[in-house]
Design a protein around this motif. Structure first.
Motif, short mmCIF file in Angstrom:
data_model
loop_
_atom_site.label_atom_id
_atom_site.label_comp_id
_atom_site.label_asym_id
_atom_site.label_seq_id
_atom_site.Cartn_x
_atom_site.Cartn_y
_atom_site.Cartn_z
N HIS A 1 0.90 -1.12 0.15
CA HIS A 1 0.26 0.08 0.02
C HIS A 1 0.88 1.27 0.14
CE1 HIS A 1 -3.30 2.61 1.69
NE2 HIS A 1 -4.01 1.98 0.82
N ARG B 1 1.57 5.32 -0.08
CA ARG B 1 0.99 6.57 -0.07
C ARG B 1 2.12 7.84 -0.43
NH1 ARG B 1 -3.51 7.30 2.84
NH2 ARG B 1 -3.08 9.22 3.88
N LYS C 1 -2.40 0.44 -4.58
CA LYS C 1 -2.21 -0.60 -4.04
C LYS C 1 -1.79 -1.68 -5.05
CE LYS C 1 -5.17 -3.82 -1.72
NZ LYS C 1 -6.70 -4.19 -1.46
#
Length: 140
Positions: free
Chosen positions: A38, A40, A73
């Motif tokens: 994941h 970010r 993702k």
């Protein structure tokens, strides 16, 4: 470090990578191992040049949140390392797509011969279709 161009690079502290469990099929392995990644990336807090930030924030993509955070993702591969590389690659592609300059379209006109060909083909098709009508009864 992620290289976007000859002059623009992203440091590792700017990209947050968290291992998570992948979704979908994969047998017992998928339930035990956190192989998905994941990613970010906060556009505002990054060291990107202002031009890049403006283009990214204006870019219409579902992976960019309202707060200006890119969320990716990656769970395409079975290993965490491959998914990590995939997520970083997709981040670089997204940033490059947002900063890619679209060439202005110059309106053009069809040539005289192109217009003539178009009308000729319409006439030919019309004649073919005219032959498909009902056959009149013959009076003998």
């Amino acid at each position: 470090m992620l290289r976007l161009s000859n002059t623009v690079t992203l440091a590792e502290w700017e990209i947050e990578l968290n291992p998570i469990r992948a979704q979908g099929a994969g047998g017992q392995n998928v339930n035990k191992v956190a192989s998905a990644i994941h990613l970010r990336f906060d556009i505002q807090r990054s060291s990107l040049p202002p031009f890049y930030k403006e283009r990214l924030l204006a870019f219409n993509d579902q992976r960019i949140s309202q707060e200006g955070v890119i969320i990716i993702k990656a769970q395409r591969f079975r290993t965490q390392e491959k998914n990590r590389d995939d997520a970083l690659q997709r981040l670089a592609e997204l940033i490059q797509a947002a900063t890619h300059e679209q060439r202005a379209r110059r309106p053009t006109r069809p040539t005289r011969s192109a217009r003539r060909k178009r009308v000729d083909s319409k006439t030919r098709k019309g004649k073919t279709k005219a032959l498909r009508g009902k056959v009149p009864p013959s009076g003998h």
